[in-house]
Write an enzyme that holds these catalytic residues in place. Structure first.
Site, short mmCIF file in Angstrom:
data_model
loop_
_atom_site.label_atom_id
_atom_site.label_comp_id
_atom_site.label_asym_id
_atom_site.label_seq_id
_atom_site.Cartn_x
_atom_site.Cartn_y
_atom_site.Cartn_z
N CYS A 52 0.81 -1.22 0.00
CA CYS A 52 0.00 0.00 0.00
C CYS A 52 0.84 1.27 0.00
CB CYS A 52 -0.93 0.00 1.21
SG CYS A 52 -1.98 -1.46 1.35
N ASP A 84 -3.03 -3.14 7.44
CA ASP A 84 -4.14 -3.94 7.94
C ASP A 84 -4.14 -5.35 7.35
OD1 ASP A 84 -4.67 -1.47 8.96
OD2 ASP A 84 -6.79 -1.48 8.45
N ASP A 126 -5.10 2.13 4.94
CA ASP A 126 -6.34 2.59 5.56
C ASP A 126 -6.21 3.78 6.50
OD1 ASP A 126 -7.08 0.37 4.23
OD2 ASP A 126 -7.82 -0.75 5.93
N LYS A 127 -5.41 3.68 7.54
CA LYS A 127 -5.43 4.70 8.59
C LYS A 127 -4.59 5.92 8.23
CE LYS A 127 -7.90 1.67 10.36
NZ LYS A 127 -7.70 0.78 9.22
N CYS A 197 -5.25 -2.11 -1.45
CA CYS A 197 -6.15 -3.21 -1.80
C CYS A 197 -7.20 -2.76 -2.81
CB CYS A 197 -6.81 -3.76 -0.55
SG CYS A 197 -5.64 -4.42 0.66
N SER A 473 -13.21 -4.98 8.15
CA SER A 473 -12.49 -4.53 6.98
C SER A 473 -13.47 -4.09 5.92
CB SER A 473 -11.63 -5.68 6.44
OG SER A 473 -11.20 -5.42 5.13
#
Length: 557
Positions: A52, A84, A126-127, A197, A473
């Site tokens: 990522c 993640d 993600d974060k 992703c 998720s």
């Protein structure tokens, strides 16, 4: 002009008394000429752990080129990041949501400490996406965010693969439905290179959010990670931040109530991740925008699901890019009057003007016309009831089940639930309850993809429901309620549930109930004792002491 644009950085670069500061900066390679220019911080969330973020050094170099061409001096620094997909199902997953706060805090500290005139934040998984926007809102200096882009799909036996397929293959293998060799083939081909992703999981959901918030240029984030246009977008982001500085256009002029409502509509229309609820609550709090969990249901209820994206649909992010990109989703929603056209973006144009630039690919099937949506309402619903007085979040984008009633199977740790699935102990009609995994109880509110994917892989996705005070998720699909609040560690009703209790999901009535009287729930909770903290020192213990309820965004400030 440069002097006028150095209102912040001149504090550490100008005048004879700042000679020590300049000496230190010159040791790092900066020249007098460079230090005379506006200083632009480049917050990079690069790590070499996972796909990522590991290509973000390349993009940062392009951003810095753009800044220099436009008359600024970039200063790059790094933050932490947790993958993640790598940590999912393990103890390390508890660190993921905690990292959002650390990312925001670290960017804020470096920017304040070095008196940057402006900022570009580069995010990936993600974060990092919400973390960088939270920091931009706190700092409120001219700045923007750029997302690193999505991974290309893997290919095996004529079908596209994402990380979702790997998690579900684990469940299928555990039930003897595929061989070890088939599992290995999926593992080896699902993730072919750099990028986040590929479905409309949390990373791409938040990428969509950043564009609809206006804090990223519309169309820039959706460019896949490995195509040449991504480098061009990064270069242009560097030039654009200097224009923001010249115009003194700041994040809090962009991150308005209208922008937040636009972002919620985009999540609903694309079948996005339930994590968007948590992150938008946190972003809104930092921006001073009043937002409640019920707002998500209100906006989702009026917004059709029009993007046929995984995990509930057929396509991946690269397909959306080829079809016309996020601009196409924006144009559809504008045509329907479902977003605020006058919301400002970092380009200096409003989102209505930006959406007019879309070029829809003839014959594309990714984004439906308004006359033929996948569903008449969006993918997010908020349930309340005696199990979730403060609310919980369900994504209905990928399934049709609107009700479920069954016996509770209660677990106090994710690992125990996963083991039960793998051992065939979960049966059709069960309701899996996973508690003490909330923001405080985990701590860190782990995602449950390992469990939810294992249920799907085991053939139980259409017959079993699940609820948790943890998270899901973006790749999760099925009847799953997350963010149950109050959480078990705070003595929420979920702490009173016992094996065999009947639990009822009713999506249309927005209810999540355990078939117990209020008197019985109170009686059980009178004998309840809070669990001992899982961590007694360090960042996890600090987080558990400070973190708010999931219905408030699980923030620590």
């Amino acid at each position: 002009m440069a002097e006028n644009l150095k209102k912040r950085s001149s504090v550490i670069t100008d005048g004879p008394e700042r000679a020590p500061s300049r000496a230190m900066l010159k040791a790092a390679g900066f020249t007098d000429e460079e230090l005379s220019r506006p200083i632009v911080g480049v917050a990079n969330t690069w790590i070499e752990i996972g796909p990522c973020n590991f290509h973000l050094r390349r993009l940062a170099a392009k951003v810095k080129e753009g800044i220099r061409v436009a008359g600024g001096t970039p200063m790059e620094f790094n933050t932490v990041s947790i993958s993640d997909g790598i940590s999912m199902g393990a103890e390390g997953m508890k660190c993921s949501l905690v990292s959002r706060e650390v990312i925001a805090d670290s960017i804020e500290l470096v920017a304040r400490g070095n008196h940057f005139d402006a900022m570009v934040c580069i995010s990936g998984c993600d974060k990092t996406n919400p973390g960088v926007v939270m920091a931009l809102a706190r700092l409120n200096i001219p700045g923007l965010a750029l997302y690193g882009g999505s991974i290309a799909p893997g290919h095996l036996a004529g079908r596209d693969l994402t990380i979702q397929d790997v998690f579900e293959a684990v469940g299928a293998y555990g039930r003897g439905k595929i061989s070890a060799a088939e599992l290995k083939a999926i593992e080896d081909t699902a993730c072919p290179g750099a990028g986040a992703c590929g479905g409309q999981f949390t990373a791409n959901t938040m990428s969509t959010v950043l564009e609809f918030l206006g804090i990223s240029p519309l169309g820039s984030n959706g460019i896949p990670a490995t195509v040449n246009e991504k480098d061009e977008a990064a270069f242009n982001a560097g030039k654009l931040v200097m224009e923001l500085l010249r115009r003194d256009l700041r994040p809090l002029q962009i991150l308005t109530r209208k922008a937040v409502e636009n972002a919620i509509a985009a999540v609903a229309a694309t079948g996005g991740s339930t994590n968007a609820v948590l992150h938008l609550l946190a972003i809104a709090r930092e921006a001073g925008v009043k937002l409640k969990i019920d707002d998500f249901d209100r906006i989702s209820s009026r917004t059709p699901l029009i993007a046929d994206l995984k995990p509930g649909g057929r396509f991946v992010a690269n397909d959306l890019y080829k079809a016309g990109g996020i601009q196409l989703v924006a144009k559809r929603l504008l045509d329907a009057g479902l977003v605020h056209a006058d919301a400002m973006t970092v380009t200096g144009k409003n989102i209505g003007e930006e959406a007019q630039t879309v070029k829809e690919t003839p014959g594309q099937e990714v984004v439906r016309p308004l006359s033929n949506p996948l569903k008449p309402t969006g993918g997010l619903v908020i349930l309340k009831g005696n199990l979730a007085p403060e609310g919980c979040v369900v994504k209905v984008a990928g399934h049709e089940r609107m009700t479920h009633e069954g016996p509770a199977r209660v677990f106090n740790r994710e690992e125990d639930a996963f083991k039960a699935v793998q051992q065939g102990k979960i049966k059709a009609n069960d309701v899996v309850v996973i508690r003490y995994e909330g923001p405080k109880g985990g701590p860190g509110m782990r995602e449950m993809l390992a469990v939810t994917a294992a249920l799907v892989g085991a053939g139980l996705g259409d017959s079993v429901a699940l609820l948790t005070d943890g998270r899901f998720s973006g790749a999760t699909h099925g009847l799953m309620a997350g963010h149950v609040a109050p959480e078990a560690a705070n003595g929420g009703p979920i702490a009173a549930v016992r094996d065999g209790d009947t639990i009822v999901f009713d999506i249309k009535k927005r209810r999540l109930q355990v078939e117990l009287s209020e008197r019985e729930i109170r009686s059980r909770l009178r004998n309840w004792q809070p669990p001992k903290p899982r961590y007694k020192t360090g960042v996890m213990a600090k987080y558990a002491k400070l973190v708010s309820s999931a219905c408030e965004g699980a923030v620590t400030g």
